[in-house]
Write an enzyme that holds these catalytic residues in place. Sequence first.
Site, PDB file in Angstrom:
ATOM      1  N   GLU A  15       0.646  -1.186   0.200  1.00 20.64           N
ATOM      2  CA  GLU A  15      -0.057   0.059   0.458  1.00 20.64           C
ATOM      3  C   GLU A  15       0.947   1.421  -0.368  1.00 20.64           C
ATOM      4  O   GLU A  15       0.121   2.589   0.022  1.00 20.64           O
ATOM      5  CB  GLU A  15      -0.749   0.397   1.410  1.00 20.64           C
ATOM      6  N   SER A 174      -5.686  -4.215   1.513  1.00 20.99           N
ATOM      7  CA  SER A 174      -5.794  -3.812   0.831  1.00 20.99           C
ATOM      8  C   SER A 174      -6.381  -4.809   0.001  1.00 20.99           C
ATOM      9  O   SER A 174      -5.823  -4.841  -1.030  1.00 20.99           O
ATOM     10  CB  SER A 174      -4.920  -2.819   0.034  1.00 20.99           C
ATOM     11  N   TYR A 245      -8.926   0.449  -5.569  1.00 16.96           N
ATOM     12  CA  TYR A 245      -7.904   1.698  -5.989  1.00 16.96           C
ATOM     13  C   TYR A 245      -8.106   2.133  -7.563  1.00 16.96           C
ATOM     14  O   TYR A 245      -7.407   2.587  -7.891  1.00 16.96           O
ATOM     15  CB  TYR A 245      -6.404   1.265  -5.893  1.00 16.96           C
ATOM     16  N   ARG A 284     -11.585   2.623  10.451  1.00 17.21           N
ATOM     17  CA  ARG A 284     -13.060   2.076  10.417  1.00 17.21           C
ATOM     18  C   ARG A 284     -13.016   1.216  10.391  1.00 17.21           C
ATOM     19  O   ARG A 284     -12.345   0.178   9.667  1.00 17.21           O
ATOM     20  CB  ARG A 284     -12.286   2.620   8.841  1.00 17.21           C
ATOM     21  N   ASP A 286     -15.448  -2.429   9.174  1.00 13.37           N
ATOM     22  CA  ASP A 286     -15.958  -2.763   7.543  1.00 13.37           C
ATOM     23  C   ASP A 286     -16.891  -3.924   8.808  1.00 13.37           C
ATOM     24  O   ASP A 286     -16.805  -4.675   9.631  1.00 13.37           O
ATOM     25  CB  ASP A 286     -15.666  -3.106   6.757  1.00 13.37           C
ATOM     26  N   GLU A 300     -13.317  -6.447   9.375  1.00 14.13           N
ATOM     27  CA  GLU A 300     -12.100  -6.094  10.080  1.00 14.13           C
ATOM     28  C   GLU A 300     -12.229  -4.715  10.535  1.00 14.13           C
ATOM     29  O   GLU A 300     -12.793  -3.644  10.018  1.00 14.13           O
ATOM     30  CB  GLU A 300     -11.724  -5.859   8.342  1.00 14.13           C
ATOM     31  N   ASN A 302      -9.698  -1.231  10.209  1.00 13.61           N
ATOM     32  CA  ASN A 302      -8.504  -0.842  10.376  1.00 13.61           C
ATOM     33  C   ASN A 302      -7.739   0.650  10.715  1.00 13.61           C
ATOM     34  O   ASN A 302      -9.017   1.854  10.961  1.00 13.61           O
ATOM     35  CB  ASN A 302      -8.383  -0.252   8.483  1.00 13.61           C
ATOM     36  N   GLY A 306      -7.269   4.453   4.487  1.00 12.25           N
ATOM     37  CA  GLY A 306      -6.992   5.242   3.613  1.00 12.25           C
ATOM     38  C   GLY A 306      -7.706   6.188   3.842  1.00 12.25           C
ATOM     39  O   GLY A 306      -8.595   7.085   4.565  1.00 12.25           O
TER      40      GLY A 306
END
Length: 339
Positions: A15, A174, A245, A284, A286, A300, A302, A306
């Site tokens: 990443e 990612s 992406y 974040r 999810d 998950e 994070n 991003g």
Amino acid sequence: MKKRILLLAGGQSGEHEVSLMSARSVLAALPVDQFDVTPVVISKEGRWLPPTQTQHALESGVADSGGDLVLHRAASAEGYDAVFPILHGPMGEDGTVQGLLTLAGIPFVGSGVLGSAVSMDKVMTKQVLASAGIAQVAWRLAVRRDWHDRPDTVRQSAQELGFPLFVKPANLGSSVGISKVHGSDELDNALTLAFSLDRRVILEAMTAHKPREVEVGILGNDAPIASPVGELRFSAEFYDYETKYTEGRATMHIPAPLPAEVAAQVREQALRAFRALDCAGLARVDFFYVEETGEVLLNEVNTMPGFTTTSMYPKLFEAAGLSYSDLVARLVELALERR
């Protein structure tokens, strides 16, 4: 007096380029009347680049070779009020850099060593969340030694979960190295790929019905707040690296069109996970939401998501009335508060 901030970007993970994009956005957003920011890019080889090479990397999106194997003197802790390690994935988001900064005695944005390391490792994340009573999909752990010495036991674990299923390296972000396996004929290739990237691999069952993918941002330390819930929609089989992406492959919907009670459950579960994993600053979280059954399953966490101006995390808080610039400034404040 302005606060002096060291902005770390790049890193050794897959990443790297995403981190550089995030860093450019953060650099542009930090209010110049409040902060004096020094960026330092870490190359894919783990070298800390001096100012000229750092500037070139940020502008071009590519880090040159060279630099120092240890902290460059421009990046030493002395003289900085805080560090913003906008690093994604292994060797940046996994507690390694956080441990270095803790030893240096300097405040930094985001979770500490424990929260970063546990959240990065999918196995440990699942075990901690299970102990906290947070619902997840069924899963199994496989280790590289067993795949080499007793491959049939790994195949049996997959058979017990049923197909289709996902095969995931335990410590990559990612969606790198993740495969959707539709049947036993695809399993060996997926496992070989995952084990080439990590010594531990997660086998993860799919839900009986196709889930909706929803996300929520968390902001704070010991009294965190949750953002509105957002939803990702895409046509690919799953949210892989290319979908993440490549512009136009996925769309964000904020707030997600969910029943009020479901949105409240997602936000409450995200806050519980944040506390259970000892996260700090930001995360974040999810989820999968299965409309047919009403299930909300955590996917998950994070700890350094991003962070471009178009990324989900800042967009979630923008929907809550917090601008990108104010969000970045608040994260620095949280780092200093925790110190």
